[in-house]
Scaffold this motif. Structure first.
Motif, PDB file in Angstrom:
ATOM      1  N   ASP A 250       0.755  -1.299   0.109  1.00 51.47           N
ATOM      2  CA  ASP A 250       0.105  -0.107   0.175  1.00 51.47           C
ATOM      3  C   ASP A 250       0.676   1.231  -0.082  1.00 51.47           C
ATOM      4  O   ASP A 250       0.446   2.177  -0.651  1.00 51.47           O
ATOM      5  CB  ASP A 250      -0.720   0.121   1.240  1.00 51.47           C
ATOM      6  CG  ASP A 250      -1.738  -1.162   0.812  1.00 51.47           C
ATOM      7  OD1 ASP A 250      -2.616  -1.378   0.198  1.00 51.47           O
ATOM      8  OD2 ASP A 250      -2.564  -1.597   2.255  1.00 51.47           O
ATOM      9  N   TYR A 251       1.950   0.889   0.687  1.00 54.22           N
ATOM     10  CA  TYR A 251       2.886   2.378   0.642  1.00 54.22           C
ATOM     11  C   TYR A 251       3.442   2.226  -0.008  1.00 54.22           C
ATOM     12  O   TYR A 251       2.987   3.684  -0.988  1.00 54.22           O
ATOM     13  CB  TYR A 251       3.487   2.140   1.817  1.00 54.22           C
ATOM     14  CG  TYR A 251       4.739   3.176   2.263  1.00 54.22           C
ATOM     15  CD1 TYR A 251       4.574   4.188   2.765  1.00 54.22           C
ATOM     16  CD2 TYR A 251       6.177   3.033   1.106  1.00 54.22           C
ATOM     17  CE1 TYR A 251       5.512   5.710   3.370  1.00 54.22           C
ATOM     18  CE2 TYR A 251       6.813   4.700   1.063  1.00 54.22           C
ATOM     19  CZ  TYR A 251       6.412   5.677   1.940  1.00 54.22           C
ATOM     20  OH  TYR A 251       7.895   6.365   1.930  1.00 54.22           O
ATOM     21  N   GLU A 256       4.101   5.507  -5.203  1.00 53.02           N
ATOM     22  CA  GLU A 256       4.320   4.760  -6.975  1.00 53.02           C
ATOM     23  C   GLU A 256       5.824   4.565  -7.078  1.00 53.02           C
ATOM     24  O   GLU A 256       6.736   4.436  -7.648  1.00 53.02           O
ATOM     25  CB  GLU A 256       5.229   7.142  -7.570  1.00 53.02           C
ATOM     26  CG  GLU A 256       3.676   7.485  -7.986  1.00 53.02           C
ATOM     27  CD  GLU A 256       3.353   8.403  -8.864  1.00 53.02           C
ATOM     28  OE1 GLU A 256       4.363   9.340  -8.444  1.00 53.02           O
ATOM     29  OE2 GLU A 256       2.792   8.452  -9.924  1.00 53.02           O
ATOM     30  N   ILE A 257       6.103   3.706  -6.181  1.00 49.31           N
ATOM     31  CA  ILE A 257       7.076   2.454  -6.188  1.00 49.31           C
ATOM     32  C   ILE A 257       7.424   1.505  -6.830  1.00 49.31           C
ATOM     33  O   ILE A 257       6.251   0.342  -6.122  1.00 49.31           O
ATOM     34  CB  ILE A 257       8.060   1.942  -5.023  1.00 49.31           C
ATOM     35  CG1 ILE A 257       8.582   3.812  -4.233  1.00 49.31           C
ATOM     36  CG2 ILE A 257       9.403   1.137  -5.009  1.00 49.31           C
ATOM     37  CD1 ILE A 257       8.674   3.314  -2.961  1.00 49.31           C
ATOM     38  N   GLN A 258       7.532   1.020  -7.650  1.00 52.28           N
ATOM     39  CA  GLN A 258       6.764  -0.763  -8.787  1.00 52.28           C
ATOM     40  C   GLN A 258       7.335  -2.318  -8.049  1.00 52.28           C
ATOM     41  O   GLN A 258       6.595  -3.042  -7.835  1.00 52.28           O
ATOM     42  CB  GLN A 258       6.671  -0.375  -9.664  1.00 52.28           C
ATOM     43  CG  GLN A 258       6.455   0.258 -10.804  1.00 52.28           C
ATOM     44  CD  GLN A 258       6.149   0.408 -12.589  1.00 52.28           C
ATOM     45  OE1 GLN A 258       6.320  -0.251 -12.766  1.00 52.28           O
ATOM     46  NE2 GLN A 258       5.474   1.457 -12.601  1.00 52.28           N
ATOM     47  N   ILE A 259       8.983  -1.744  -7.497  1.00 57.34           N
ATOM     48  CA  ILE A 259      10.079  -2.979  -7.013  1.00 57.34           C
ATOM     49  C   ILE A 259       9.599  -2.193  -5.656  1.00 57.34           C
ATOM     50  O   ILE A 259       9.955  -2.850  -4.877  1.00 57.34           O
ATOM     51  CB  ILE A 259      10.373  -2.914  -8.425  1.00 57.34           C
ATOM     52  CG1 ILE A 259       9.961  -3.796  -9.704  1.00 57.34           C
ATOM     53  CG2 ILE A 259      11.321  -4.253  -7.883  1.00 57.34           C
ATOM     54  CD1 ILE A 259      10.097  -4.323 -10.665  1.00 57.34           C
ATOM     55  N   ALA A 260      10.960  -1.500  -5.900  1.00 62.01           N
ATOM     56  CA  ALA A 260      11.747  -0.863  -4.773  1.00 62.01           C
ATOM     57  C   ALA A 260      12.503   0.147  -4.775  1.00 62.01           C
ATOM     58  O   ALA A 260      12.873   1.001  -6.292  1.00 62.01           O
ATOM     59  CB  ALA A 260      13.114  -1.556  -4.756  1.00 62.01           C
ATOM     60  N   ALA A 261      12.527   0.840  -3.546  1.00 55.98           N
ATOM     61  CA  ALA A 261      13.665   2.225  -3.044  1.00 55.98           C
ATOM     62  C   ALA A 261      14.327   1.620  -2.432  1.00 55.98           C
ATOM     63  O   ALA A 261      14.225   1.960  -1.386  1.00 55.98           O
ATOM     64  CB  ALA A 261      12.496   3.779  -3.700  1.00 55.98           C
ATOM     65  N   VAL A 262      15.539   3.616  -2.474  1.00 55.97           N
ATOM     66  CA  VAL A 262      16.000   3.117  -1.395  1.00 55.97           C
ATOM     67  C   VAL A 262      15.912   5.226  -0.608  1.00 55.97           C
ATOM     68  O   VAL A 262      16.202   6.012  -1.778  1.00 55.97           O
ATOM     69  CB  VAL A 262      17.541   3.202  -0.880  1.00 55.97           C
ATOM     70  CG1 VAL A 262      17.873   3.352  -2.102  1.00 55.97           C
ATOM     71  CG2 VAL A 262      18.280   3.318   0.481  1.00 55.97           C
ATOM     72  N   ASN A 272       8.334  -3.320  -2.321  1.00 58.43           N
ATOM     73  CA  ASN A 272       6.466  -3.843  -3.215  1.00 58.43           C
ATOM     74  C   ASN A 272       6.552  -5.115  -3.000  1.00 58.43           C
ATOM     75  O   ASN A 272       6.670  -6.085  -3.823  1.00 58.43           O
ATOM     76  CB  ASN A 272       6.073  -3.072  -4.297  1.00 58.43           C
ATOM     77  CG  ASN A 272       5.064  -2.913  -4.626  1.00 58.43           C
ATOM     78  OD1 ASN A 272       3.908  -3.640  -4.560  1.00 58.43           O
ATOM     79  ND2 ASN A 272       4.300  -2.120  -6.012  1.00 58.43           N
ATOM     80  N   SER A 273       5.549  -5.460  -2.136  1.00 59.18           N
ATOM     81  CA  SER A 273       5.750  -7.503  -2.235  1.00 59.18           C
ATOM     82  C   SER A 273       4.102  -7.283  -2.971  1.00 59.18           C
ATOM     83  O   SER A 273       4.711  -8.676  -3.430  1.00 59.18           O
ATOM     84  CB  SER A 273       4.846  -7.312  -0.328  1.00 59.18           C
ATOM     85  OG  SER A 273       3.419  -6.657  -0.263  1.00 59.18           O
ATOM     86  N   ALA A 274       3.745  -6.197  -3.955  1.00 53.15           N
ATOM     87  CA  ALA A 274       3.270  -6.678  -4.480  1.00 53.15           C
ATOM     88  C   ALA A 274       3.644  -7.086  -6.391  1.00 53.15           C
ATOM     89  O   ALA A 274       3.314  -7.555  -6.647  1.00 53.15           O
ATOM     90  CB  ALA A 274       2.048  -6.317  -5.478  1.00 53.15           C
ATOM     91  N   ALA A 275       4.995  -6.709  -5.770  1.00 49.25           N
ATOM     92  CA  ALA A 275       6.099  -7.683  -7.078  1.00 49.25           C
ATOM     93  C   ALA A 275       5.920  -8.462  -7.808  1.00 49.25           C
ATOM     94  O   ALA A 275       6.572  -8.840  -8.909  1.00 49.25           O
ATOM     95  CB  ALA A 275       7.405  -5.827  -7.464  1.00 49.25           C
ATOM     96  N   GLY A 276       5.839 -10.078  -7.100  1.00 50.14           N
ATOM     97  CA  GLY A 276       6.119 -10.845  -7.191  1.00 50.14           C
ATOM     98  C   GLY A 276       7.683 -11.024  -7.359  1.00 50.14           C
ATOM     99  O   GLY A 276       7.667 -12.457  -8.246  1.00 50.14           O
TER     100      GLY A 276
END
Length: 606
Positions: A250-251, A256-262, A272-276
């Protein structure tokens, strides 16, 4: 006989329930830290309707003939404890002129509201009546003031006490100003104990919540992947131990973080846990973000386009991770090009800018057109900045990784980590070294022709001085082409000119050929270092075309053929600049040239 003795010693059910009520209190995070004496006794016949009362000395007295459940007794005990803990019997807070009965009722109302707020159940009376209390419930004093103005409503709330209806549950409230017990116990004794209990109760709740959060975090797939670095990959283990993994779809969707960011400033990595992603892909993604932080990519942009700089760093980092066989490359958001192998992020950035229409469509781990580097290392971590902390963690990880033989590391990555540990060389020092290749130090000679000074003790003795043969400095010069277009600030030009004047003076360059360029070239001729530093009037400030200035110098008959040229610009110039002789560029940090330069490029800070 034995049977009668057994019945005689049997504890009444009401007393057992009272003891069980105390056990509930002792296990409570707040009330369990309070200590009170209590007695169980039977009241006189006319007081049998009351359940319990408290004395100002701290004794809680129960009526063993009353039948309540353990939870109800716990509520009664908590109610009476609060009378003492909130200072309701403190003679320093209770005025002698107070109406004892109204004060007791006001305190009962306040305590009932308090227990409701902390969700302590077990009331033996109808406590919902305070929901419609017409006065303010902010404090006991405000409640008391309301009751004194509306004395007819006081009887309505007497049911909130723990004693007989109509009687106060503070037994000796009228004697608190001269009761002997206060001689050996401070008036605020119970309040101090309550403050201590409240403080530790809040701390315990927060610690429990934090422990639960940490436990939940530890159990996530991303956290397990991070633990792999701590246990198996020392190079990034220090960073993995200090960065928090936030695995919240959700965060990530909101930001607008599709996979990851730092975010280096917060020491947080968002996944993003929904990235699979698979477990091996998670390891690759986390290593990618750790290297962004450790190599100080956020602060090394230095005025460059943030997104394109992020893309350039992604190409470099992903190439190293592939070479080290760390995890598995994800299919989405991966920027990898084998033809860019061996190039630095700065070199790749220059290439990206030349094809900006194409590069704007590239996708990072955050998404299209968005960089996965958020924040910088400007915050403090103890006594050092976060970027220094990340550099130190990466450097220590490198030393341990190499000493323990935990796998190969690309040479380019080792060089970059070591470079971060070294203080940067100032741009003017680099520029001076470039000039040293063209100007050999001039040999100085002694002469007695004219004394340089006389000592006060021996004024008649001449002493030698140094002089430079003018024939050795003939032709010792260089050309400077200065971009004076509207995009160049006066501060930028001043910084560059000051450095050139200082260098020319220190290297015995008597004259410098200065050309100002915007839409046309303006030849200022040969100028001394003093004239450049303090008396140069910049002309032009139009468009930007430097070729006329270059042509003017290269074709001038009075300009040495082997003299180098230094071009000072912000990079907003023509794309086909042609320079035949040795040259270098001096441009602001974060700017680039619109072509691949043949000469060296020096970046000066603003």
């Amino acid at each position: 006989m034995a049977k009668n003795t057994k019945n005689k010693n049997k504890i009444p059910p009401s007393v057992e329930y009272i003891n069980e009520g105390w056990q509930i209190i002792n296990q409570h995070q707040l009330f369990g830290r309070l200590e009170f004496d209590y007695r169980i006794q039977e009241y006189d016949d006319n007081k049998k309707s009351g359940s319990a009362f408290v004395t100002s000395a701290g004794y809680i007295v129960f009526n063993k003939n009353k039948r309540h459940s353990p939870q109800e007794w716990a509520y009664i005990i908590a109610h009476l404890m609060l009378h003492l803990s909130l200072g309701h019997t403190n003679p320093d807070k209770v005025s002698k002129s107070v109406d004892i009965r109204l004060w007791n009722i006001a305190c009962d109302i306040y305590i009932t509201k308090f227990l409701q707020d902390i969700k302590f159940s077990g009331a033996t009376m109808e406590v919902d009546i305070i929901q419609n209390f017409p006065g303010s419930l902010r404090s006991e004093q405000t409640i008391y003031e309301y009751l004194t103005r509306n004395i007819g409503q006081a009887d309505f709330y007497t049911v909130l006490g723990t004693y007989a209806n109509g009687c106060g549950d503070i037994f000796d409230l009228e004697d608190i100003w001269d009761k002997p017990v206060w001689r050996w116990r401070s008036n605020d004794y119970f309040e101090k104990k309550f403050a201590y209990a409240l403080q530790h109760s809040v701390k315990s709740v927060l610690q429990s919540a934090a422990s639960a959060e940490l436990l939940a975090e530890y159990d996530t797939r991303s956290r397990k992947a991070a633990n792999w670095f701590i246990n198996s990959f020392p190079l990034l283990g220090g960073l993995a131990a200090h960065f928090r993994i936030i695995e919240d779809s959700d965060y990530c969707q909101r930001n607008e973080i599709q996979i990851a960011a730092v975010d280096v400033s917060l020491k947080e990595i968002y996944v993003n846990s929904a990235a699979g992603l698979t477990d091996d892909e998670l390891i690759f993604v986390l290593a990618h973000e750790y290297l962004h932080a450790g190599l100080d990519h956020a602060d090394r942009a230095k005025g460059r386009d943030h997104y394109l700089w992020n893309v350039a760093c992604d190409y470099v980092v992903n190439g190293w991770l592939r070479e080290m066989h760390i995890g598995t490359m994800p299919e989405n958001g991966l920027l990898y090009d084998e033809t860019l192998s061996g190039m630095s992020a700065e070199e790749i950035y220059d290439e990206l800018v030349r094809n900006i229409r194409t590069t704007r469509k590239l996708m990072t781990f955050r998404g299209y057109g968005k960089g996965d580097i958020i924040g910088s290392g400007e915050n403090q971590h103890g006594s050092v900045s976060l970027d220094d902390f990340c550099k130190n963690a990466l450097m220590q990880g490198l030393e341990y990784h190499i000493s323990s033989g935990r796998g190969l590391i690309p040479e380019g990555l080792i060089e970059e980590i070591k470079a971060l540990a070294m203080p940067p060389i100032p741009w003017d020092v680099k520029l001076a070294k470039w000039f040293d290749d063209f100007f050999v130090p001039v040999e100085k000679h002694r002469t007695y022709a004219r004394p340089s000074r006389r000592q006060a003790s021996t004024p008649d003795i001449p002493r030698p001085r140094y002089f430079i043969d003018d024939t050795l400095t003939e032709g010792r010069t260089f050309g400077v082409v200065i971009d004076t277009s509207g995009s160049m600030s006066a501060k930028d030009i001043g910084i560059a000119l000051g450095a050139i004047a200082s260098y020319a003076d220190s290297k015995d360059v008597p004259k410098v050929r200065v050309i100002f360029c915007d839409a046309d070239a303006y030849d200022n001729g040969y100028m001394s270092p003093e004239e450049i530093a303090g008396r140069v009037e910049v002309v032009g400030r139009g468009g930007t075309i430097l070729q006329p200035g270059i042509d003017l110098l290269e074709s001038a008959k009075n300009f040495p053929k082997d003299a180098p040229i230094l071009i000072i610009t912000d990079g907003y110039i023509e794309r086909d600049l042609k320079i035949k002789r040795e040259h270098a560029f001096l441009i602001p940090e974060g700017h680039i040239l619109p072509f691949r330069p043949c000469g060296k490029v020096f970046y000066y800070g603003k």
